[in-house]
Design an enzyme around this catalytic site. Structure first.
Site, PDB file in Angstrom:
ATOM      1  N   HIS A 195       0.735  -1.342  -0.094  1.00 60.39           N
ATOM      2  CA  HIS A 195      -0.039  -0.001  -0.044  1.00 60.39           C
ATOM      3  C   HIS A 195       0.920   1.149   0.137  1.00 60.39           C
ATOM      4  CE1 HIS A 195      -3.069   2.761   0.978  1.00 60.39           C
ATOM      5  NE2 HIS A 195      -3.932   2.112   0.581  1.00 60.39           N
ATOM      6  N   ASP A 216      -7.833  -5.605   0.031  1.00 59.60           N
ATOM      7  CA  ASP A 216      -8.450  -6.403  -1.197  1.00 59.60           C
ATOM      8  C   ASP A 216      -7.946  -7.966  -0.732  1.00 59.60           C
ATOM      9  OD1 ASP A 216      -9.905  -4.509  -2.243  1.00 59.60           O
ATOM     10  OD2 ASP A 216      -8.135  -3.865  -3.566  1.00 59.60           O
TER      11      ASP A 216
HETATM   12  N1  CMC Z   1       4.144  -7.795  -4.816  1.00 60.29           N
HETATM   13  C1  CMC Z   1       5.487  -7.778  -4.908  1.00 60.29           C
HETATM   14  N2  CMC Z   1       6.187  -6.657  -4.793  1.00 60.29           N
HETATM   15  C2  CMC Z   1       5.846  -5.618  -4.372  1.00 60.29           C
HETATM   16  C3  CMC Z   1       4.250  -5.494  -4.315  1.00 60.29           C
HETATM   17  C4  CMC Z   1       3.518  -6.557  -4.559  1.00 60.29           C
HETATM   18  N3  CMC Z   1       2.228  -6.586  -4.301  1.00 60.29           N
HETATM   19  N4  CMC Z   1       3.992  -4.018  -4.034  1.00 60.29           N
HETATM   20  C5  CMC Z   1       5.249  -3.242  -4.066  1.00 60.29           C
HETATM   21  N5  CMC Z   1       6.179  -4.241  -4.233  1.00 60.29           N
HETATM   22  C6  CMC Z   1       7.490  -3.781  -4.247  1.00 60.29           C
HETATM   23  C7  CMC Z   1       7.828  -3.087  -5.718  1.00 60.29           C
HETATM   24  O1  CMC Z   1       8.182  -3.873  -6.740  1.00 60.29           O
HETATM   25  C8  CMC Z   1       9.036  -2.039  -5.202  1.00 60.29           C
HETATM   26  O2  CMC Z   1      10.256  -2.893  -4.869  1.00 60.29           O
HETATM   27  P1  CMC Z   1      11.657  -1.960  -5.222  1.00 60.29           P
HETATM   28  O3  CMC Z   1      11.802  -1.034  -4.282  1.00 60.29           O
HETATM   29  O4  CMC Z   1      12.538  -3.339  -5.083  1.00 60.29           O
HETATM   30  O5  CMC Z   1      11.500  -1.436  -6.584  1.00 60.29           O
HETATM   31  C9  CMC Z   1       8.462  -1.923  -3.235  1.00 60.29           C
HETATM   32  O6  CMC Z   1       7.770  -3.084  -3.168  1.00 60.29           O
HETATM   33  C10 CMC Z   1       7.812  -0.544  -3.495  1.00 60.29           C
HETATM   34  O7  CMC Z   1       6.537  -0.687  -4.078  1.00 60.29           O
HETATM   35  P2  CMC Z   1       6.119   0.546  -5.031  1.00 60.29           P
HETATM   36  O8  CMC Z   1       5.410   0.007  -6.451  1.00 60.29           O
HETATM   37  O9  CMC Z   1       6.999   1.593  -5.390  1.00 60.29           O
HETATM   38  O10 CMC Z   1       4.682   1.079  -4.297  1.00 60.29           O
HETATM   39  P3  CMC Z   1       3.686   2.077  -4.589  1.00 60.29           P
HETATM   40  O11 CMC Z   1       3.261   2.889  -2.993  1.00 60.29           O
HETATM   41  O12 CMC Z   1       3.897   2.870  -5.644  1.00 60.29           O
HETATM   42  O13 CMC Z   1       2.399   0.937  -4.881  1.00 60.29           O
HETATM   43  C11 CMC Z   1       0.631  -0.629  -4.597  1.00 60.29           C
HETATM   44  C12 CMC Z   1       1.628   0.542  -4.249  1.00 60.29           C
HETATM   45  C13 CMC Z   1      -0.611  -0.695  -3.688  1.00 60.29           C
HETATM   46  C14 CMC Z   1       0.296   0.021  -5.958  1.00 60.29           C
HETATM   47  C15 CMC Z   1       1.563  -1.735  -4.716  1.00 60.29           C
HETATM   48  O14 CMC Z   1       1.952  -2.269  -3.618  1.00 60.29           O
HETATM   49  C16 CMC Z   1       0.801  -3.007  -5.607  1.00 60.29           C
HETATM   50  O15 CMC Z   1       0.897  -2.870  -6.767  1.00 60.29           O
HETATM   51  N6  CMC Z   1       0.308  -3.999  -4.778  1.00 60.29           N
HETATM   52  C17 CMC Z   1      -0.725  -4.637  -5.403  1.00 60.29           C
HETATM   53  C18 CMC Z   1      -1.953  -4.261  -5.951  1.00 60.29           C
HETATM   54  C19 CMC Z   1      -2.707  -3.973  -4.865  1.00 60.29           C
HETATM   55  O16 CMC Z   1      -3.137  -4.801  -3.908  1.00 60.29           O
HETATM   56  N7  CMC Z   1      -3.621  -3.048  -4.890  1.00 60.29           N
HETATM   57  C20 CMC Z   1      -4.608  -2.554  -3.725  1.00 60.29           C
HETATM   58  C21 CMC Z   1      -4.225  -1.467  -3.085  1.00 60.29           C
HETATM   59  S1  CMC Z   1      -5.327  -1.246  -1.371  1.00 60.29           S
HETATM   60  C22 CMC Z   1      -6.936  -0.872  -2.204  1.00 60.29           C
HETATM   61  C23 CMC Z   1      -6.936   0.397  -2.491  1.00 60.29           C
HETATM   62  O17 CMC Z   1      -7.222   1.399  -1.652  1.00 60.29           O
HETATM   63  O18 CMC Z   1      -6.759   0.777  -3.744  1.00 60.29           O
END
Ligand code: CMC
Length: 424
Positions: A302, A359
């Site tokens: 998140h 989720d």
């Molecule tokens: N699985 C594997 N690696 C992950 C995941 C995941 N679900 N989420 C983040 N990471 C890694 C990402 O690759 C990155 O690694 P590195 O630092 O080595 O590059 C690190 O963790 C930081 O992630 P980020 O993508 O920079 O984080 P963000 O804040 O931009 O993204 C997120 C947040 C929710 C989009 C992301 O965690 C994700 O894609 N999760 C899966 C989708 C999901 O479950 N979404 C629902 C969110 S809750 C409901 C809502 O309110 O929308």
């Protein structure tokens, strides 16, 4: 702390600081470009406050979520979804009379114009219900006049809350080819929705108190989440003075994406894929960590929560309860629990502070309730409706609101001159 200093090209500039009611600090950079000629660069807006808001407070490090000051745990355990809608939109919990009046209004505006039913006939049977939901909510503006008159806006907010569940249920009935079930005024908000979803004209339908309670809770957990992608979309679209229905139609589209509300559908599809592949969850944990693979552990991580998602905690706690009460054993729940257990001790997930989000378990509850996978995000949209309405209303009433128009750092070609095609 009343100001912050910035040094750019050896010149010092001072900017005011604003402090929120929970001591959140924001540097007011509204004069940055005028004073320095520079802009901020913050892709994904992770450090950018786009507004001041009195609706929802989140402390991502502590796992705190409060609606209008009330902890989510207290609201989830005690309130109804209708009460939560009132709280988010009007700012205070309703007294008994206010709640009864509000409930009455939400009941008596549930019908959609009969002509709108023809829209459903035009969609292909396989249409995703989120596409139908977004189009139908935007289409409400073709039937229900919108204006700057506060009384008209107030009525439209009620109409939207009341009709959203009829639209959601009709989109489901369309997808399975069953006749639409009309709303009933003698049922609660959640009971009426379940009835419209699951009843068929030929048979009486008994609303299960277990389903009603679970739905009430899940809608509350989704009701607001401050400046996320869809809510910011609603505010951004509304900042151009676009109507309530148009702004929220745009918000529904933003919610649909798999990184946002669409993740609940993706979680179940991921768990089903793991099961179909022999249940080897270790393989998928490794894939999620592999930077050469595009596979992500859906329902994990998140932008704001870096300790735990309080909504996920509540969801997990009721998952066993709901499945137990319905007498359902879901093998996907075992896979989900195993994935969570590994992730909580795996250095990749621990270092990146990746925890299950709302989720991760909500899909398993929806599945147990008999709700098809492609309807999960529609349920999220239904729950988020009061939050979007509250933010749209707050944005419109805020004298600081200007049309949203970010800047960019241009990285394209410098000026060059047109060359006729024959000379290229
Ligand atoms: N699985 C594997 N690696 C992950 C995941 C995941 N679900 N989420 C983040 N990471 C890694 C990402 O690759 C990155 O690694 P590195 O630092 O080595 O590059 C690190 O963790 C930081 O992630 P980020 O993508 O920079 O984080 P963000 O804040 O931009 O993204 C997120 C947040 C929710 C989009 C992301 O965690 C994700 O894609 N999760 C899966 C989708 C999901 O479950 N979404 C629902 C969110 S809750 C409901 C809502 O309110 O929308």
């Amino acid at each position: 702390m009343s100001s912050a200093k910035l040094i750019l090209n050896d010149k010092e500039f001072e900017f005011p600081v604003i402090v929120g009611s929970e001591q959140e600090v924001g540097i007011d950079l509204t004069s940055l470009r005028a004073k320095t000629g520079a802009i901020t660069y913050d892709p994904g807006y992770g450090n950018t406050g786009a507004c001041q808001s009195a609706i929802t407070y989140i402390d991502g490090d502590q796992g705190i979520l409060r609606y209008r000051g009330y902890p989510i745990e207290e609201i989830a355990n005690n309130a109804s979804f209708v009460e939560t809608c009132y709280l988010l939109i009007y700012g205070e919990l309703p007294n008994a009379q206010q709640l009864a009046d509000f409930q009455h209004q939400l009941t008596y505006h549930t019908l959609i114009h009969e002509d709108m039913k023809k829209f459903f006939e035009g969609y292909p049977a396989k249409a995703h219900p989120m596409a139908i939901m977004a189009s139908m909510v935007t289409s409400l503006s073709t039937y229900y006049e919108e204006s700057d008159d506060p009384a008209v806006t107030k009525l439209n907010m009620i109409r939207l809350l009341a009709k959203a569940k009829t639209i959601a249920a009709f989109s489901y009935k369309k997808s399975i080819g069953q006749p639409y079930i009309y709303p009933r005024n003698d049922l609660s908000y959640t009971g009426d929705f379940l009835h419209m979803l699951f009843a068929v004209p030929a048979e009486p339908y008994q609303i299960s108190p277990v389903l009603e309670r679970a739905l009430n809770l899940l809608l509350i957990l989704h009701a607001d989440h401050e400046q996320n992608c869809s809510t910011s979309t609603v505010r951004m679209v509304g900042s151009s003075r676009a109507s309530l229905f148009a702004s929220i139609g745009a918000g529904i589209c933003a919610l649909w994406g798999p990184l946002h509300g669409g993740a609940n559908q993706e979680v179940i599809e991921m768990l089903e894929m793991i099961r179909a592949d022999g249940g080897d969850y270790h393989k998928y944990m490794n894939l999620a960590k592999d930077k050469t693979s595009s596979f992500k552990l859906m329902g994990f991580g998140h932008r704001v929560y870096k300790n735990f998602d309080p909504r996920a905690k509540i969801c997990k706690a009721i998952t066993d309860e709901v499945l137990g009460a319905l007498g359902i054993h879901d093998p996907l729940l075992e896979i989900a629990k195993n994935l969570e257990e590994i992730a909580l001790s795996d250095s990749y997930f621990v270092e990146r502070k990746l925890y299950p989000n709302v989720d991760f378990y909500s899909g398993i509850i929806y599945r147990a309730m008999g709700i098809p996978t492609n309807m999960f995000t529609v349920l999220f949209a239904l729950g988020r409706m009061p939050g979007w309405i509250a933010h749209w209303q707050e944005m419109r009433g805020d004298s600081a609101t200007k049309i949203n128009r970010p800047r960019q750092v241009y990285t394209g070609a410098p000026e060059r001159h047109y060359v006729p095609v024959a000379q290229r």
